[in-house]
Design a protein around this motif. Sequence first.
Motif, PDB file in Angstrom:
ATOM      1  N   HIS A  75       3.793   8.464 -25.769  1.00 25.97           N
ATOM      2  CA  HIS A  75       4.968   9.382 -26.296  1.00 25.97           C
ATOM      3  C   HIS A  75       5.761   8.815 -27.339  1.00 25.97           C
ATOM      4  O   HIS A  75       6.059   9.221 -28.440  1.00 25.97           O
ATOM      5  CB  HIS A  75       5.917   9.991 -25.213  1.00 25.97           C
ATOM      6  CG  HIS A  75       6.431  11.090 -25.611  1.00 25.97           C
ATOM      7  ND1 HIS A  75       7.046  12.247 -24.717  1.00 25.97           N
ATOM      8  CD2 HIS A  75       6.835  11.897 -26.740  1.00 25.97           C
ATOM      9  CE1 HIS A  75       7.566  13.283 -25.119  1.00 25.97           C
ATOM     10  NE2 HIS A  75       7.338  13.128 -26.481  1.00 25.97           N
ATOM     11  N   VAL A  76       6.052   7.452 -27.266  1.00 22.21           N
ATOM     12  CA  VAL A  76       6.621   6.750 -28.014  1.00 22.21           C
ATOM     13  C   VAL A  76       6.243   5.397 -28.063  1.00 22.21           C
ATOM     14  O   VAL A  76       6.091   4.682 -26.875  1.00 22.21           O
ATOM     15  CB  VAL A  76       8.267   6.528 -27.776  1.00 22.21           C
ATOM     16  CG1 VAL A  76       8.734   5.727 -28.973  1.00 22.21           C
ATOM     17  CG2 VAL A  76       8.881   7.971 -28.006  1.00 22.21           C
ATOM     18  N   PRO A 135       2.972  13.154 -31.684  1.00 21.26           N
ATOM     19  CA  PRO A 135       3.527  14.945 -31.386  1.00 21.26           C
ATOM     20  C   PRO A 135       2.488  15.321 -30.169  1.00 21.26           C
ATOM     21  O   PRO A 135       1.465  15.915 -30.210  1.00 21.26           O
ATOM     22  CB  PRO A 135       2.683  15.314 -32.768  1.00 21.26           C
ATOM     23  CG  PRO A 135       1.575  14.457 -33.100  1.00 21.26           C
ATOM     24  CD  PRO A 135       2.135  12.932 -32.745  1.00 21.26           C
ATOM     25  N   VAL A 136       2.993  14.894 -28.952  1.00 22.85           N
ATOM     26  CA  VAL A 136       2.502  15.069 -27.682  1.00 22.85           C
ATOM     27  C   VAL A 136       2.228  16.329 -27.573  1.00 22.85           C
ATOM     28  O   VAL A 136       0.921  16.894 -27.176  1.00 22.85           O
ATOM     29  CB  VAL A 136       3.214  14.458 -26.586  1.00 22.85           C
ATOM     30  CG1 VAL A 136       2.808  14.952 -25.227  1.00 22.85           C
ATOM     31  CG2 VAL A 136       3.326  13.084 -26.762  1.00 22.85           C
ATOM     32  N   LYS A 137       3.119  17.520 -27.872  1.00 22.88           N
ATOM     33  CA  LYS A 137       2.711  18.860 -27.543  1.00 22.88           C
ATOM     34  C   LYS A 137       1.770  19.457 -28.394  1.00 22.88           C
ATOM     35  O   LYS A 137       0.731  20.233 -27.741  1.00 22.88           O
ATOM     36  CB  LYS A 137       4.061  19.695 -27.790  1.00 22.88           C
ATOM     37  CG  LYS A 137       4.108  21.202 -27.384  1.00 22.88           C
ATOM     38  CD  LYS A 137       5.342  21.612 -27.510  1.00 22.88           C
ATOM     39  CE  LYS A 137       5.389  23.198 -27.186  1.00 22.88           C
ATOM     40  NZ  LYS A 137       6.872  23.869 -27.268  1.00 22.88           N
ATOM     41  N   ARG A 150      -4.343  20.959 -28.385  1.00 21.88           N
ATOM     42  CA  ARG A 150      -5.492  20.645 -29.142  1.00 21.88           C
ATOM     43  C   ARG A 150      -6.487  20.208 -27.892  1.00 21.88           C
ATOM     44  O   ARG A 150      -7.796  20.918 -27.990  1.00 21.88           O
ATOM     45  CB  ARG A 150      -5.637  19.752 -30.193  1.00 21.88           C
ATOM     46  CG  ARG A 150      -4.740  20.203 -31.451  1.00 21.88           C
ATOM     47  CD  ARG A 150      -5.272  19.146 -32.707  1.00 21.88           C
ATOM     48  NE  ARG A 150      -4.318  19.556 -33.767  1.00 21.88           N
ATOM     49  CZ  ARG A 150      -4.430  19.049 -34.921  1.00 21.88           C
ATOM     50  NH1 ARG A 150      -5.396  17.856 -35.110  1.00 21.88           N
ATOM     51  NH2 ARG A 150      -3.580  18.957 -35.799  1.00 21.88           N
ATOM     52  N   ALA A 151      -6.024  19.498 -26.949  1.00 23.51           N
ATOM     53  CA  ALA A 151      -7.037  19.243 -26.001  1.00 23.51           C
ATOM     54  C   ALA A 151      -7.399  20.144 -24.945  1.00 23.51           C
ATOM     55  O   ALA A 151      -8.506  20.308 -24.639  1.00 23.51           O
ATOM     56  CB  ALA A 151      -6.494  17.879 -25.455  1.00 23.51           C
ATOM     57  N   CYS A 197       1.634  18.879 -20.592  1.00 22.67           N
ATOM     58  CA  CYS A 197       0.638  17.898 -20.161  1.00 22.67           C
ATOM     59  C   CYS A 197       0.292  17.929 -18.683  1.00 22.67           C
ATOM     60  O   CYS A 197       1.094  18.530 -17.874  1.00 22.67           O
ATOM     61  CB  CYS A 197       0.987  16.309 -20.582  1.00 22.67           C
ATOM     62  SG  CYS A 197       2.838  16.109 -19.633  1.00 22.67           S
ATOM     63  N   ASP A 198      -1.055  17.355 -18.446  1.00 23.42           N
ATOM     64  CA  ASP A 198      -1.427  17.324 -16.803  1.00 23.42           C
ATOM     65  C   ASP A 198      -0.880  15.976 -15.870  1.00 23.42           C
ATOM     66  O   ASP A 198      -0.619  16.108 -15.120  1.00 23.42           O
ATOM     67  CB  ASP A 198      -2.966  17.070 -17.318  1.00 23.42           C
ATOM     68  CG  ASP A 198      -3.527  18.147 -17.801  1.00 23.42           C
ATOM     69  OD1 ASP A 198      -3.679  19.250 -17.036  1.00 23.42           O
ATOM     70  OD2 ASP A 198      -3.463  18.183 -18.960  1.00 23.42           O
TER      71      ASP A 198
END
Length: 407
Positions: free
Chosen positions: A173-174, A183-185, A190-191, A218-219
Amino acid sequence: MSGFDVNQVRKDFPILDQEVRGRPLVYLDSAATAQKPQAVIDALVRFYQHDNANVHRGVHVLSERATEAYEGARETVRRFINARDVKEVVFVRGTTEAINLVAQTYGRKHIGAGDEVLITQMEHHANIVPWRMLCEQTGAVLKVIPVDDRGELVLDAVDALLTERTRILAVTHVSNALGTVAPVKELTRRAHAKGIPVLVDGAQAVTHFPVDVQDLGCDFYAFSGHKMFGPTGIGVLYGRKERLDAMPPYQGGGDMILSVTMEKVTYNRVPYRFEAGTPNLEGAVGLAAAIRYLEALGMENVAAHDRELLAYATQALESVPGLRMVGTAREKSGVLSFMLADIHPHDVGTILDREGICIRTGHHCAQPVMQHFKVPATSRASLALYNTREDVDALVRGLHKVLEVFQ
């Protein structure tokens, strides 16, 4: 402006009120481990003095109190990251164990020869080595999203790297070495569009700004207590319940079972399936105290302080002759890595230590980042909610003294 008085906050951290080497302590190494407020220290002492006992199995009053505190800590974590259910909160030793857990349970079950694991070039070794080990065990292939010369992910490469063979995306994340906020969200979106689960290393994020795992989508999300003003030896793996339910145990032992015979073992439900043996009881209690401390300050206020101080520190360091920032992403948090002239970072850190200033020098367990920027190591100053502009000014003065030594 941030919504708290940083000078008042500093009084909550007793370790900061000291001199080292005859100088006032300036602690700028919180990305390695953060200092602990008195509220956390008191929570640990109180637990040992009044409630210490093993959890879940005992019928006596101390065990009941300890169990209540331990499970109460799980609810505190759930609230802090906005998980849907306490069953999605697994206590582990830290981020490293959380990632290894996913690699050796979800990974061993779903990833085989010819499959692909996608990570990024700016990962900490804790989010590289477990996946490399898995690939060696299974014959899978490790693929990497590159970073550019600012230390930002090359997003144009992502869609091509997410293939029909990709079985998981694991991303920080960082960045602990660059401060880059990924840009995790967007990466998760996209995944998931291709049916690929996402694990996020949040060790450097939860201490600086609000994290909402449901909003991120996220999972899996992993973080460590000691980075966020709690004890060492405690951390969290958040996992969506449907993912955790489908994963086999990570370790065997007590409390992760429902029944055992010599012929058959029936495993416990989540999250206990992944918490074999006596857990870090006091660690969970201390982590909950750290979270309550952060919540009292307000994570939006913490984030505002981080932005303000990072901007001030970036400008101040850029005024130092011969200093080159390593990692200039447009969105950063809490970390300033740099090279000073042709002086080795270890020498920089040693001289600063004489001035009472604690920074980190080395490859920061992120050697691929160092290789990308063609440096053996960097000097890294990392900021936290107890740092001030005066700390930054002391660092700048210290760097000028380093230059004087090497003139």
